[in-house]
Design a protein around this motif. Sequence first.
Motif, short mmCIF file in Angstrom:
data_model
loop_
_atom_site.label_atom_id
_atom_site.label_comp_id
_atom_site.label_asym_id
_atom_site.label_seq_id
_atom_site.Cartn_x
_atom_site.Cartn_y
_atom_site.Cartn_z
N TYR A 171 12.25 -18.52 -14.50
CA TYR A 171 13.92 -17.91 -14.28
C TYR A 171 14.69 -18.28 -13.09
CZ TYR A 171 16.85 -13.98 -14.07
OH TYR A 171 17.92 -13.03 -13.99
N VAL A 172 13.96 -18.10 -11.72
CA VAL A 172 14.76 -18.52 -10.84
C VAL A 172 15.56 -19.81 -10.47
CG1 VAL A 172 13.64 -16.71 -9.40
CG2 VAL A 172 12.73 -19.13 -9.11
N HIS A 173 14.78 -20.87 -11.08
CA HIS A 173 15.34 -22.21 -11.05
C HIS A 173 16.30 -22.70 -11.99
CE1 HIS A 173 11.82 -22.71 -7.98
NE2 HIS A 173 12.89 -23.02 -7.22
N ASP A 174 16.52 -21.59 -12.98
CA ASP A 174 17.42 -21.87 -14.05
C ASP A 174 18.84 -21.79 -13.47
OD1 ASP A 174 18.79 -22.46 -16.52
OD2 ASP A 174 18.32 -20.57 -17.45
N GLY A 234 9.78 -24.97 -3.84
CA GLY A 234 10.30 -24.88 -4.94
C GLY A 234 9.44 -25.46 -5.99
N THR A 235 10.14 -25.81 -7.09
CA THR A 235 9.54 -26.35 -8.25
C THR A 235 9.62 -27.91 -8.29
OG1 THR A 235 10.85 -26.05 -10.09
CG2 THR A 235 9.00 -24.25 -9.54
N ARG A 236 8.75 -28.84 -8.99
CA ARG A 236 8.95 -30.09 -9.05
C ARG A 236 10.26 -30.30 -9.95
NH1 ARG A 236 6.47 -35.43 -9.41
NH2 ARG A 236 4.68 -34.31 -8.08
N ARG A 237 10.26 -29.73 -11.14
CA ARG A 237 11.43 -29.69 -11.93
C ARG A 237 12.75 -29.57 -11.14
NH1 ARG A 237 13.96 -26.12 -15.66
NH2 ARG A 237 15.06 -27.02 -17.49
N HIS A 238 12.86 -28.38 -10.20
CA HIS A 238 14.12 -28.00 -9.39
C HIS A 238 14.07 -29.34 -8.43
CE1 HIS A 238 16.98 -26.36 -6.63
NE2 HIS A 238 16.02 -26.13 -5.66
N ALA A 239 13.06 -29.80 -7.85
CA ALA A 239 13.25 -31.05 -6.93
C ALA A 239 13.88 -32.29 -7.72
CB ALA A 239 12.00 -31.09 -6.34
N GLU A 240 13.20 -32.44 -8.77
CA GLU A 240 13.66 -33.67 -9.58
C GLU A 240 15.26 -33.68 -9.70
OE1 GLU A 240 9.43 -34.90 -11.74
OE2 GLU A 240 10.95 -33.50 -12.80
N GLU A 248 18.15 -35.98 -8.41
CA GLU A 248 18.77 -36.74 -9.30
C GLU A 248 20.25 -36.76 -9.20
OE1 GLU A 248 19.35 -37.37 -14.23
OE2 GLU A 248 17.90 -35.83 -13.38
N ARG A 249 20.54 -35.55 -8.80
CA ARG A 249 22.23 -35.47 -8.75
C ARG A 249 22.47 -35.85 -7.13
NH1 ARG A 249 26.11 -34.13 -11.59
NH2 ARG A 249 27.27 -33.33 -9.59
N LEU A 250 21.70 -35.83 -6.28
CA LEU A 250 21.86 -36.91 -4.98
C LEU A 250 21.93 -38.08 -5.23
CD1 LEU A 250 19.72 -34.29 -2.66
CD2 LEU A 250 22.37 -34.82 -2.52
N GLY A 251 21.28 -38.49 -6.22
CA GLY A 251 21.05 -40.06 -6.61
C GLY A 251 19.99 -40.61 -5.58
N ILE A 252 18.99 -39.88 -5.28
CA ILE A 252 17.84 -40.31 -4.34
C ILE A 252 16.42 -40.32 -4.98
CG2 ILE A 252 19.27 -39.72 -2.28
CD1 ILE A 252 17.35 -37.21 -2.08
N THR A 253 16.48 -39.87 -6.17
CA THR A 253 15.12 -39.92 -7.02
C THR A 253 14.28 -41.04 -6.63
OG1 THR A 253 16.08 -38.41 -8.60
CG2 THR A 253 13.73 -39.14 -8.97
N HIS A 254 14.78 -42.21 -6.82
CA HIS A 254 13.88 -43.52 -6.88
C HIS A 254 13.40 -43.75 -5.50
CE1 HIS A 254 18.07 -44.35 -6.33
NE2 HIS A 254 17.84 -45.62 -5.74
N ILE A 307 5.51 -26.18 -5.21
CA ILE A 307 4.85 -24.89 -4.69
C ILE A 307 3.57 -24.98 -5.80
CG2 ILE A 307 5.99 -23.71 -6.49
CD1 ILE A 307 4.67 -22.30 -3.09
N VAL A 308 3.44 -25.49 -6.96
CA VAL A 308 2.43 -25.42 -7.91
C VAL A 308 1.27 -26.35 -7.42
CG1 VAL A 308 1.71 -26.14 -10.15
CG2 VAL A 308 4.11 -24.96 -9.82
N ALA A 309 1.63 -27.46 -6.75
CA ALA A 309 0.64 -28.42 -6.11
C ALA A 309 0.10 -27.80 -4.90
CB ALA A 309 1.29 -29.78 -5.61
N MET A 310 0.62 -26.87 -4.16
CA MET A 310 0.28 -26.08 -3.16
C MET A 310 -0.65 -24.87 -3.49
SD MET A 310 3.76 -25.62 -0.65
CE MET A 310 4.76 -26.98 -0.52
N ASP A 311 -0.95 -24.93 -4.92
CA ASP A 311 -1.49 -23.72 -5.31
C ASP A 311 -0.78 -22.54 -5.03
OD1 ASP A 311 -3.80 -25.02 -6.58
OD2 ASP A 311 -4.81 -25.46 -4.50
N LEU A 312 0.35 -22.24 -5.06
CA LEU A 312 1.63 -21.26 -4.85
C LEU A 312 1.00 -20.70 -3.36
CD1 LEU A 312 0.77 -19.82 -8.41
CD2 LEU A 312 2.69 -20.96 -7.67
N LEU A 313 0.49 -21.47 -2.65
CA LEU A 313 0.30 -20.86 -1.13
C LEU A 313 1.56 -21.94 -0.21
CD1 LEU A 313 -1.47 -19.08 0.36
CD2 LEU A 313 -2.82 -21.12 1.27
#
Length: 252
Positions: free
Chosen positions: A105-108, A137-143, A147-153, A161-167
């Motif tokens: 919800y919050v990253h939509d 934040g989330t991977r999807r938000h970061a991606e 992508e908008r910045l043009g720096i993904t690659h 935050i998920v990889a951090m086990d939400l900590l």
Amino acid sequence: MTEFTPSSAAEVPPPPVSREESPAALAPFAHVDTWVFDLDNTLYPAHSNLFGQIDVRIRDYVAKLLSLDHDVAQTIQKDYYHRYGTSLRGLMVEHGVSPDAFLEYVHDIDHSAIDPDPALGRAIERLPGRKFIMTNGTRRHAEKTAERLGITHHFDDIFDIVAMDLLPKPHRDSYDKFLALHAIVGGRAAMFEDLARNLAVPHALGMRTVLVVPQGTREVFRDAWELDGASQPHVEFVTDDLTAFLDRIETL
């Protein structure tokens, strides 16, 4: 209960580095082969107000969840953010909130508020070694943002935050997990952040630390405590222009 543990008594952080951005002061970066960047308000300017959209959606989520008006919900949201590192962590601890629906919800949000930044892309590309995004934040938000910045690659991975086990940052366990996952040596890494408190653990781990505080930061969805700590020893460098700072490093 202590929420954050920047370092243990057995560790001795590296000595403070001069904040002057002269070639001599920047010399410690010559040994860096791993570059770690926070995402929100670090890789893009705060005045773009992208995180402001997230902030509003968190407020609305708290208001609906707890049946509160927006003003009270925002007060609770900020309190949790301050005490727990993220509002989500506070909601999980205090109210048993399941993270999946919250994060979705919050990253939509509308990522078109971010403009491409080819100069930043070139500066990141020229850095020697590996590059990572480490975000609460989330991977999807970061991606989407990258992508908008043009720096993904330019990045080897995104540690979210998920990889951090939400900590969230600044919890020590999340940094330890990140470094272990990618076999990162603290003394050969640098961390770029917009929150000084999130640099305490990296500094204790031997990383070079840079606080990114672009002009106009205070005016855009920032609480006073978020801008505190720039003078603390764990903040080795402060810059208001990430691209220019990286360009100076690359001249070493």
